[in-house]
Design a protein around this motif. Structure first.
Motif, PDB file in Angstrom:
ATOM      1  N   SER A 146       0.847  -1.193   0.000  1.00 21.38           N
ATOM      2  CA  SER A 146       0.000   0.000   0.000  1.00 21.38           C
ATOM      3  C   SER A 146       0.882   1.241   0.000  1.00 21.38           C
ATOM      4  O   SER A 146       1.341   1.694   1.056  1.00 21.38           O
ATOM      5  N   VAL A 147       1.151   1.770  -1.181  1.00 16.72           N
ATOM      6  CA  VAL A 147       2.028   2.935  -1.339  1.00 16.72           C
ATOM      7  C   VAL A 147       1.254   4.041  -2.027  1.00 16.72           C
ATOM      8  O   VAL A 147       0.629   3.815  -3.070  1.00 16.72           O
ATOM      9  N   LEU A 148       1.259   5.230  -1.439  1.00 15.57           N
ATOM     10  CA  LEU A 148       0.517   6.356  -1.994  1.00 15.57           C
ATOM     11  C   LEU A 148       1.408   7.586  -2.063  1.00 15.57           C
ATOM     12  O   LEU A 148       2.200   7.841  -1.144  1.00 15.57           O
ATOM     13  N   VAL A 149       1.273   8.354  -3.134  1.00 15.82           N
ATOM     14  CA  VAL A 149       1.893   9.665  -3.214  1.00 15.82           C
ATOM     15  C   VAL A 149       0.879  10.649  -2.647  1.00 15.82           C
ATOM     16  O   VAL A 149      -0.214  10.810  -3.188  1.00 15.82           O
ATOM     17  N   VAL A 150       1.226  11.277  -1.528  1.00 16.88           N
ATOM     18  CA  VAL A 150       0.288  12.126  -0.800  1.00 16.88           C
ATOM     19  C   VAL A 150       0.938  13.476  -0.537  1.00 16.88           C
ATOM     20  O   VAL A 150       2.003  13.556   0.088  1.00 16.88           O
ATOM     21  N   ALA A 151       0.304  14.553  -0.985  1.00 18.47           N
ATOM     22  CA  ALA A 151       0.826  15.898  -0.771  1.00 18.47           C
ATOM     23  C   ALA A 151       0.664  16.298   0.692  1.00 18.47           C
ATOM     24  O   ALA A 151      -0.171  15.759   1.425  1.00 18.47           O
ATOM     25  N   THR A 152       1.451  17.277   1.117  1.00 24.39           N
ATOM     26  CA  THR A 152       1.481  17.691   2.521  1.00 24.39           C
ATOM     27  C   THR A 152       0.100  17.982   3.107  1.00 24.39           C
ATOM     28  O   THR A 152      -0.219  17.467   4.190  1.00 24.39           O
ATOM     29  N   PRO A 153      -0.774  18.788   2.473  1.00 24.52           N
ATOM     30  CA  PRO A 153      -2.062  19.082   3.122  1.00 24.52           C
ATOM     31  C   PRO A 153      -2.898  17.830   3.381  1.00 24.52           C
ATOM     32  O   PRO A 153      -3.511  17.699   4.452  1.00 24.52           O
ATOM     33  N   GLN A 154      -2.926  16.905   2.434  1.00 25.53           N
ATOM     34  CA  GLN A 154      -3.690  15.674   2.616  1.00 25.53           C
ATOM     35  C   GLN A 154      -3.041  14.784   3.689  1.00 25.53           C
ATOM     36  O   GLN A 154      -3.739  14.159   4.490  1.00 25.53           O
ATOM     37  N   ARG A 155      -1.718  14.732   3.699  1.00 26.44           N
ATOM     38  CA  ARG A 155      -1.029  13.920   4.710  1.00 26.44           C
ATOM     39  C   ARG A 155      -1.275  14.484   6.107  1.00 26.44           C
ATOM     40  O   ARG A 155      -1.499  13.722   7.068  1.00 26.44           O
ATOM     41  N   GLN A 156      -1.261  15.799   6.243  1.00 28.93           N
ATOM     42  CA  GLN A 156      -1.511  16.394   7.551  1.00 28.93           C
ATOM     43  C   GLN A 156      -2.943  16.135   8.011  1.00 28.93           C
ATOM     44  O   GLN A 156      -3.186  15.859   9.193  1.00 28.93           O
ATOM     45  N   ALA A 157      -3.904  16.197   7.084  1.00 30.13           N
ATOM     46  CA  ALA A 157      -5.293  15.884   7.428  1.00 30.13           C
ATOM     47  C   ALA A 157      -5.416  14.414   7.821  1.00 30.13           C
ATOM     48  O   ALA A 157      -6.141  14.058   8.758  1.00 30.13           O
ATOM     49  N   LEU A 158      -4.698  13.550   7.101  1.00 27.12           N
ATOM     50  CA  LEU A 158      -4.706  12.126   7.403  1.00 27.12           C
ATOM     51  C   LEU A 158      -4.122  11.867   8.790  1.00 27.12           C
ATOM     52  O   LEU A 158      -4.591  10.994   9.533  1.00 27.12           O
ATOM     53  N   HIS A 159      -3.123  12.649   9.156  1.00 21.35           N
ATOM     54  CA  HIS A 159      -2.499  12.489  10.467  1.00 21.35           C
ATOM     55  C   HIS A 159      -3.474  12.846  11.581  1.00 21.35           C
ATOM     56  O   HIS A 159      -3.545  12.163  12.614  1.00 21.35           O
ATOM     57  N   VAL A 160      -4.248  13.906  11.391  1.00 21.68           N
ATOM     58  CA  VAL A 160      -5.276  14.264  12.379  1.00 21.68           C
ATOM     59  C   VAL A 160      -6.286  13.129  12.508  1.00 21.68           C
ATOM     60  O   VAL A 160      -6.673  12.722  13.618  1.00 21.68           O
ATOM     61  N   ALA A 161      -6.719  12.603  11.354  1.00 15.33           N
ATOM     62  CA  ALA A 161      -7.667  11.485  11.374  1.00 15.33           C
ATOM     63  C   ALA A 161      -7.070  10.282  12.092  1.00 15.33           C
ATOM     64  O   ALA A 161      -7.773   9.575  12.842  1.00 15.33           O
ATOM     65  N   ALA A 162      -5.782  10.047  11.892  1.00 15.25           N
ATOM     66  CA  ALA A 162      -5.117   8.911  12.534  1.00 15.25           C
ATOM     67  C   ALA A 162      -5.063   9.077  14.046  1.00 15.25           C
ATOM     68  O   ALA A 162      -5.178   8.095  14.792  1.00 15.25           O
ATOM     69  N   VAL A 163      -4.895  10.298  14.517  1.00 15.29           N
ATOM     70  CA  VAL A 163      -4.879  10.549  15.959  1.00 15.29           C
ATOM     71  C   VAL A 163      -6.226  10.185  16.572  1.00 15.29           C
ATOM     72  O   VAL A 163      -6.300   9.555  17.634  1.00 15.29           O
ATOM     73  N   PHE A 164      -7.321  10.563  15.902  1.00 20.47           N
ATOM     74  CA  PHE A 164      -8.646  10.182  16.398  1.00 20.47           C
ATOM     75  C   PHE A 164      -8.812   8.663  16.363  1.00 20.47           C
ATOM     76  O   PHE A 164      -9.307   8.055  17.315  1.00 20.47           O
ATOM     77  N   ALA A 165      -8.405   8.046  15.257  1.00 24.52           N
ATOM     78  CA  ALA A 165      -8.619   6.605  15.080  1.00 24.52           C
ATOM     79  C   ALA A 165      -7.773   5.761  16.015  1.00 24.52           C
ATOM     80  O   ALA A 165      -8.222   4.710  16.486  1.00 24.52           O
ATOM     81  N   SER A 166      -6.563   6.209  16.310  1.00 22.76           N
ATOM     82  CA  SER A 166      -5.640   5.397  17.097  1.00 22.76           C
ATOM     83  C   SER A 166      -5.422   5.944  18.504  1.00 22.76           C
ATOM     84  O   SER A 166      -5.791   5.312  19.498  1.00 22.76           O
ATOM     85  N   ASN A 167      -4.834   7.116  18.606  1.00 27.56           N
ATOM     86  CA  ASN A 167      -4.443   7.639  19.917  1.00 27.56           C
ATOM     87  C   ASN A 167      -5.636   7.901  20.829  1.00 27.56           C
ATOM     88  O   ASN A 167      -5.638   7.494  22.001  1.00 27.56           O
ATOM     89  N   PHE A 168      -6.655   8.568  20.301  1.00 26.20           N
ATOM     90  CA  PHE A 168      -7.817   8.865  21.136  1.00 26.20           C
ATOM     91  C   PHE A 168      -8.595   7.595  21.461  1.00 26.20           C
ATOM     92  O   PHE A 168      -9.091   7.432  22.572  1.00 26.20           O
ATOM     93  N   THR A 169      -8.722   6.701  20.484  1.00 28.94           N
ATOM     94  CA  THR A 169      -9.404   5.429  20.743  1.00 28.94           C
ATOM     95  C   THR A 169      -8.697   4.657  21.842  1.00 28.94           C
ATOM     96  O   THR A 169      -9.333   4.106  22.756  1.00 28.94           O
ATOM     97  N   ASN A 170      -7.365   4.600  21.788  1.00 30.84           N
ATOM     98  CA  ASN A 170      -6.612   3.891  22.818  1.00 30.84           C
ATOM     99  C   ASN A 170      -6.807   4.532  24.177  1.00 30.84           C
ATOM    100  O   ASN A 170      -6.925   3.842  25.203  1.00 30.84           O
ATOM    101  N   HIS A 171      -6.854   5.860  24.222  1.00 31.56           N
ATOM    102  CA  HIS A 171      -7.065   6.555  25.493  1.00 31.56           C
ATOM    103  C   HIS A 171      -8.431   6.207  26.075  1.00 31.56           C
ATOM    104  O   HIS A 171      -8.565   5.947  27.281  1.00 31.56           O
TER     105      HIS A 171
END
Length: 277
Positions: free
Chosen positions: A160-185
Motif C-alpha cells: 500500500s504505497v501512496l503519493v500524498v501531498a502535505t495538506p492531505q497527509r496532515q489531514a490524514l495524520h489528524v484522522a489517525a490521531v482520532f482513530a488510534s491515539n484517542f481510541t486507545n485513550h
C-alpha cells in the motif's frame, strides 16, 4: 537512479520506535543500511547491532556521513529541524523525514538538499512487530525523480504505497490521531473503570472487536449505537453521576455525548428503530 530491483544505500538518522522497526525491515527487503545515528549513542549502537553491516554513528559522525542514496530522518517531528541543522548531509543528498504532520517545506531552508517524505501510517510500540506489507506508506518529494525513488523504496516494504501531498497527509495524520491515539485513550478509561468495578476488562473484548469491524465496513456515523444517539436521558444521567469521581472523564463523556447527538440529530419518535447499546 537505482532500478526497482536494485538495493538502495540508506543512512538512518534516529533509533526510536519508528527507526527500530524500519531499519531491520529495510535490510530484510534487501537494502543496505550503512549507518545509524541517534541522539542517544546507546540506542544507535543497539539498533545497528540488529542490522548486518550497519555502523553506529556518534555525534562526530554527523559531520562525516557515508555516501548514500537516501538519508531517512526517523526522529520526532520537533527534532527534524535540529537534526537538519546539525548534520552534514552531502550537497545534493536526498533526505526524507517520516513525520505525519511535518510539511515537506521543512527542507526549504536547505536548498542544497533534495527533500522528501516517507511516512508510515501505523502506530509503533516496543515489543510489538509490524507487518510492513500492510502498512500504508505515504511518500512525497520536491522532485519527480526523487518521488519515484521513494515509491521504489516504499514498494519494497509495503503493498500500500501512496503519493500524498502535505495538506492531505496532515489531514490524514489528524484522522489517525482520532482513530488510534484517542481510541486507545478511551479504551484505557474503560480498562480503569472495569478495574474499579472489579470486573475483567476482557469482557469488553467482543464489543470492541464488533465496534471496530462495523466501523471498517460501514460509514462509522451510520452505525452509531448507545444512549447518546438514543437520547436516553435517564441512562446518560446515571452515567454522569457514576463518573462524578473522575472530573476529566466526566468532561469527556459530556463532550462526546454532545458530539454524537449533534452528528446524529434528534431521535425518531418514541425512540423507534434505535439500537440498544
Amino acid at each position: 537512479m537505482p532500478a526497482d530491483s536494485s538495493p538502495l544505500r540508506i543512512v538512518l538518522l534516529g533509533a526510536g520506535r519508528v527507526a527500530t522497526q524500519l531499519g531491520p525491515a529495510l535490510w530484510r527487503a534487501g537494502h543496505q543500511i550503512l549507518g545509524v545515528w541517534s541522539r542517544t549513542a546507546g540506542s544507535a549502537a543497539a539498533l545497528a547491532a540488529q542490522i548486518p553491516g550497519a555502523q553506529a554513528l556518534d555525534s562526530a559522525g554527523l559531520r562525516e556521513l557515508p555516501a548514500a542514496d537516501i538519508y531517512i530522518l526517523a526522529v520526532p517531528d520537533a527534532a527534524v529541524a535540529a537534526v537538519l541543522a546539525a548534520v552534514a548531509l552531502p550537497p545534493g543528498a536526498l533526505a526524507a523525514h517520516t513525520a505525519g504532520a511535518l510539511p515537506l517545506g521543512v527542507f526549504e531552508a536547505y536548498p542544497q538538499l533534495r527533500g522528501g517524505v516517507f511516512y508510515p501510517l501505523q502506530t509503533f510500540s516496543p515489543g510489538r512487530s509490524v507487518d510492513w506489507a500492510g502498512v500504508p506508506l505515504c511518500v512525497e518529494a520536491t522532485a519527480a525523480a526523487d518521488e519515484a525513488l521513494l515509491v521504489v523504496l516504499a514498494r519494497s516494504l509495503s503493498k500500500s504505497v501512496l503519493v500524498v501531498a502535505t495538506p492531505q497527509r496532515q489531514a490524514l495524520h489528524v484522522a489517525a490521531v482520532f482513530a488510534s491515539n484517542f481510541t486507545n485513550h478511551l479504551l484505557g478509561i474503560s480498562d480503569a473503570l472495569a478495574r474499579q468495578a472489579q470486573v475483567p476488562f476482557a469482557l469488553l473484548t467482543p464489543l470492541v472487536r464488533e465496534t471496530v469491524e462495523k466501523a471498517l465496513h460501514h460509514p462509522p456515523f451510520t452505525v452509531q449505537t448507545g444512549p447518546a444517539v438514543r437520547h436516553d436521558n435517564a441512562t446518560l444521567d446515571f452515567h454522569r453521576a457514576a463518573l462524578a469521581a473522575h472530573p476529566r472523564w466526566l468532561a469527556l463523556y459530556k463532550e462526546l455525548t454532545d458530539s454524537i447527538q449533534a452528528q446524529s440529530g434528534p431521535p425518531p419518535p418514541n425512540n423507534e428503530e434505535l439500537p440498544p447499546l
